[in-house]
Design a protein around this motif. Structure first.
Motif, PDB file in Angstrom:
ATOM      1  N   LEU A  20      -3.705  -8.379  -1.248  1.00  0.00           N
ATOM      2  CA  LEU A  20      -2.350  -8.118  -0.776  1.00  0.00           C
ATOM      3  C   LEU A  20      -1.331  -8.041  -1.916  1.00  0.00           C
ATOM      4  O   LEU A  20      -0.242  -7.491  -1.745  1.00  0.00           O
ATOM      5  CB  LEU A  20      -1.928  -9.193   0.223  1.00  0.00           C
ATOM      6  N   ALA A  21      -1.680  -8.584  -3.068  1.00  0.00           N
ATOM      7  CA  ALA A  21      -0.771  -8.548  -4.217  1.00  0.00           C
ATOM      8  C   ALA A  21      -0.917  -7.276  -5.041  1.00  0.00           C
ATOM      9  O   ALA A  21      -0.087  -7.010  -5.918  1.00  0.00           O
ATOM     10  CB  ALA A  21      -1.019  -9.763  -5.112  1.00  0.00           C
ATOM     11  N   LEU A  22      -1.955  -6.483  -4.775  1.00  0.00           N
ATOM     12  CA  LEU A  22      -2.238  -5.324  -5.625  1.00  0.00           C
ATOM     13  C   LEU A  22      -1.098  -4.304  -5.691  1.00  0.00           C
ATOM     14  O   LEU A  22      -0.756  -3.843  -6.785  1.00  0.00           O
ATOM     15  CB  LEU A  22      -3.526  -4.638  -5.146  1.00  0.00           C
ATOM     16  N   PRO A  23      -0.495  -3.891  -4.555  1.00  0.00           N
ATOM     17  CA  PRO A  23       0.597  -2.909  -4.672  1.00  0.00           C
ATOM     18  C   PRO A  23       1.732  -3.391  -5.566  1.00  0.00           C
ATOM     19  O   PRO A  23       2.221  -2.636  -6.420  1.00  0.00           O
ATOM     20  CB  PRO A  23       1.053  -2.725  -3.218  1.00  0.00           C
ATOM     21  N   ARG A  27       2.732  -1.610  -9.119  1.00  0.00           N
ATOM     22  CA  ARG A  27       3.914  -0.760  -8.936  1.00  0.00           C
ATOM     23  C   ARG A  27       4.452  -0.174 -10.246  1.00  0.00           C
ATOM     24  O   ARG A  27       4.710   1.041 -10.315  1.00  0.00           O
ATOM     25  CB  ARG A  27       5.019  -1.530  -8.219  1.00  0.00           C
ATOM     26  N   PRO A  28       4.631  -0.973 -11.316  1.00  0.00           N
ATOM     27  CA  PRO A  28       5.174  -0.377 -12.551  1.00  0.00           C
ATOM     28  C   PRO A  28       4.317   0.762 -13.094  1.00  0.00           C
ATOM     29  O   PRO A  28       4.844   1.813 -13.509  1.00  0.00           O
ATOM     30  CB  PRO A  28       5.207  -1.569 -13.523  1.00  0.00           C
ATOM     31  N   GLY A  81       0.980  -0.918   1.860  1.00  0.00           N
ATOM     32  CA  GLY A  81       1.778  -1.326   0.699  1.00  0.00           C
ATOM     33  C   GLY A  81       1.794  -0.276  -0.388  1.00  0.00           C
ATOM     34  O   GLY A  81       2.846   0.011  -0.976  1.00  0.00           O
ATOM     35  N   PHE A  82       0.644   0.318  -0.668  1.00  0.00           N
ATOM     36  CA  PHE A  82       0.601   1.409  -1.648  1.00  0.00           C
ATOM     37  C   PHE A  82       1.369   2.621  -1.138  1.00  0.00           C
ATOM     38  O   PHE A  82       2.046   3.312  -1.906  1.00  0.00           O
ATOM     39  CB  PHE A  82      -0.842   1.792  -1.956  1.00  0.00           C
ATOM     40  N   GLY A  83       1.274   2.893   0.177  1.00  0.00           N
ATOM     41  CA  GLY A  83       1.985   4.029   0.759  1.00  0.00           C
ATOM     42  C   GLY A  83       3.490   3.925   0.612  1.00  0.00           C
ATOM     43  O   GLY A  83       4.185   4.933   0.478  1.00  0.00           O
ATOM     44  N   SER A  88       0.374   9.538  -2.891  1.00  0.00           N
ATOM     45  CA  SER A  88      -0.847  10.045  -3.524  1.00  0.00           C
ATOM     46  C   SER A  88      -1.735   8.907  -4.011  1.00  0.00           C
ATOM     47  O   SER A  88      -2.962   8.943  -3.849  1.00  0.00           O
ATOM     48  CB  SER A  88      -0.498  10.969  -4.695  1.00  0.00           C
ATOM     49  N   VAL A  89      -1.137   7.895  -4.601  1.00  0.00           N
ATOM     50  CA  VAL A  89      -1.918   6.745  -5.074  1.00  0.00           C
ATOM     51  C   VAL A  89      -2.557   6.028  -3.888  1.00  0.00           C
ATOM     52  O   VAL A  89      -3.727   5.636  -3.931  1.00  0.00           O
ATOM     53  CB  VAL A  89      -1.038   5.792  -5.888  1.00  0.00           C
TER      54      VAL A  89
END
Length: 399
Positions: A20-23, A27-28, A81-83, A88-89
Motif C-alpha cells: 500500500l505504500a508503493l504509490p 511518486r517522485p 493509488g498508482f492510477g 500509464s504507470v
C-alpha cells in the motif's frame, strides 16, 4: 495514501515495502518520468527498473518465489493509488503482475523464470493464440494486439487455445482447452503500433509469435485451480484465476477519475467565471463535485465488495459460483460507467482549462478515456451478468 514505508520479509529473506505504500514511495520517480514516457510512447528504462526493484511487479507472486502474495482487495487499492498518480504507470503495474503463474507451473519452469538475481519482467495478453501439440511441448503462434510494457518484458504470458486437427481440443468438461503459456523474449517480435492519444506511456505494441516451440512445463490450464491441485497451494490462487486480473483495470480508472475530481476541486477555488465569482461559488459546481464524489465512492465499495466475496470463497476453499463471478463483472462495468460520466462532467466543468496540454486535467481526461476503451469496460460483461441473473450461460470467455 500514507507515506509511511513499512517493510515485511519475503521468502528470500529480503525486506519488502508494504504494497500500500508503493504509490507514495514511487511518486517522485513517476512524476519525473511522466513527460518523457508520454513523448516516447513507452516507459523509460529507469522508471521500469525502479518499479520492479521496489516490488510493484510482484504483488501476486507467491511468497515462495519472493513475492508479496498480496490479497486481491489490497492489490486493487495499490492499482488505484498508482492510477491517481499516472494512468500509464498504473496500467504497466497491473499488466506486469502475472507472477501468480508461478503457483501453476511445474518447478522446472519456475526455476528458469525466477532463477535470476532480479524479479522477472512479465507482459501479458488475454487475446487467444494457438498451441499445437508437439513432442515434449507445443508449437505456439499468435498475433497479440496492445500488449502493454512489451519492450521491457522478459516473459510473455499469453492465452492460447490448444488445437488438434485444426479445431480446439475439448476438455473433459466439454469446453475448449485454454491454457496460459509463458514465452521467452527471443520467441517473439514486436510491431511498433502504439501511436495513440492516451495512455501513451504504456508502450502497448503488437506482438507476433510464429511457430515457437514451448516446453510442456511452460503451459498451465487457465482453470487449473478449479480442476487440479496447485503446485503452490495458497488461498490466493485457489479461486477463479481471471478474477486476480480482470478488476485491476477498473481500479485504475477509479483512481484516474478520483484524481480528476481532486484536481477540479483545487481549480474551482480560484477559477473565475465572467461575473468574477469563483466556480466554487456556483450551486451547480457544488452539486457536481458532491455527486461525483458519492458516485465514485459507491462504485469503489461495490467493486471491493465483489472482489472480497471471491477472495473469501477462495480462502474457505470454496469454488466461486458463476453468480459471484457475474457480480464482479457487473461491478466493473458499473464502475467504468461512473468513471466515464465523472471524467466527462469534470471536463465540462473546468471549461477551457481542460483543453491545454500540460494541464493535468487534460492528461487525466485523455488517459482515462483510453483506459475506458478496454474490452473489460464494454457493455458485454454487463450483458453477460444479466444472462446469468436470468439463469442462462454468460456466453463470454474468461467470465
Amino acid at each position: 495514501m500514507s507515506e509511511t514505508h513499512e517493510t515485511s520479509e519475503t521468502a528470500s529473506g529480503s525486506s519488502a515495502v508494504d504494497p500500500l505504500a508503493l504509490p507514495g514511495l514511487l511518486r517522485p520517480a513517476i512524476e519525473a518520468a511522466s513527460e518523457e514516457a508520454d513523448r516516447r510512447a513507452d516507459v523509460p528504462t529507469e522508471l521500469y527498473g525502479a518499479l520492479r526493484d521496489a516490488g510493484a511487479f510482484r504483488l501476486l507472486t507467491p511468497r515462495a518465489l519472493g513475492g508479496s502474495q498480496t490479497p486481491l482487495t489490497t492489490v486493487l487499492k495499490v492499482y488505484e493509488g498508482f492510477g491517481r498518480i499516472d494512468a500509464s504507470v498504473a496500467w504497466l503495474v497491473w499488466n506486469a503482475n502475472f507472477g501468480f503463474v508461478g503457483a501453476l507451473l511445474d518447478e522446472s519452469a519456475t526455476e528458469r523464470i525466477w532463477g535470476r538475481e532480479h524479479e522477472p519482467a512479465f507482459a501479458n495478453s488475454g487475446m487467444p493464440g494457438t498451441a499445437v501439440p508437439a513432442e515434449g511441448g507445443y508449437r505456439v503462434s499468435g498475433h497479440w494486439r496492445i500488449v502493454s510494457g512489451i519492450n521491457a518484458a522478459e516473459w510473455l504470458v499469453a492465452v492460447v487455445v490448444v488445437l488438434e486437427d485444426g479445431a480446439p481440443r475439448m476438455t473433459a468438461a466439454g469446453t475448449p482447452d485454454v491454457q496460459l503459456c509463458v514465452l521467452g523474449r527471443d520467441q517473439w517480435s514486436v510491431k511498433e503500433t502504439w501511436d495513440v492519444s492516451g495512455m501513451r506511456g504504456t508502450g502497448s505494441n503488437d506482438v507476433v509469435v510464429e511457430d515457437a516451440f514451448v516446453p510442456a512445463d511452460f503451459l498451465a490450464p487457465l482453470d487449473a485451480p478449479l480442476d487440479a491441485p496447485l503446485r503452490i497451494d495458497e488461498p490466493l490462487y485457489r479461486g477463479f484465476l481471471p478474477s486476480l486480473v480482470l478488476p485491476g483495470c477498473t481500479a485504475i480508472v477509479l483512481g484516474i477519475a478520483q484524481a480528476a475530481l481532486d484536481e477540479t476541486v483545487a481549480l474551482v477555488l480560484t477559477k473565475r467565471n465572467s461575473t468574477g465569482a469563483t466556480l466554487a461559488e456556483s450551486p451547480r459546481t457544488q452539486y457536481v463535485l458532491a455527486d461525483s464524489e458519492a458516485a465514485l465512492q459507491a462504485a469503489r465499495l461495490l467493486l471491493t465488495s465483489a472482489a472480497q466475496t471471491l477472495q473469501d470463497a477462495a480462502e474457505r476453499g470454496d469454488t466461486p459460483t458463476l453468480e459471484q463471478r457475474a457480480a464482479l463483472r457487473a461491478a466493473m462495468t458499473h464502475a467504468a460507467q461512473v468513471s466515464r460520466r465523472t471524467l466527462v462532467t469534470l471536463y465540462e466543468l473546468a471549461s477551457s482549462t481542460s483543453l491545454y496540454r500540460g494541464n493535468r486535467l487534460e492528461r487525466l481526461f485523455r488517459d482515462g478515456m483510453a483506459a475506458l476503451q478496454h474490452a473489460n469496460h464494454s457493455a458485454l460483461p454487463m450483458e453477460a451478468a444479466g444472462r446469468v441473473r436470468l439463469g442462462m450461460e454468460p456466453g463470454l470467455g474468461l467470465f
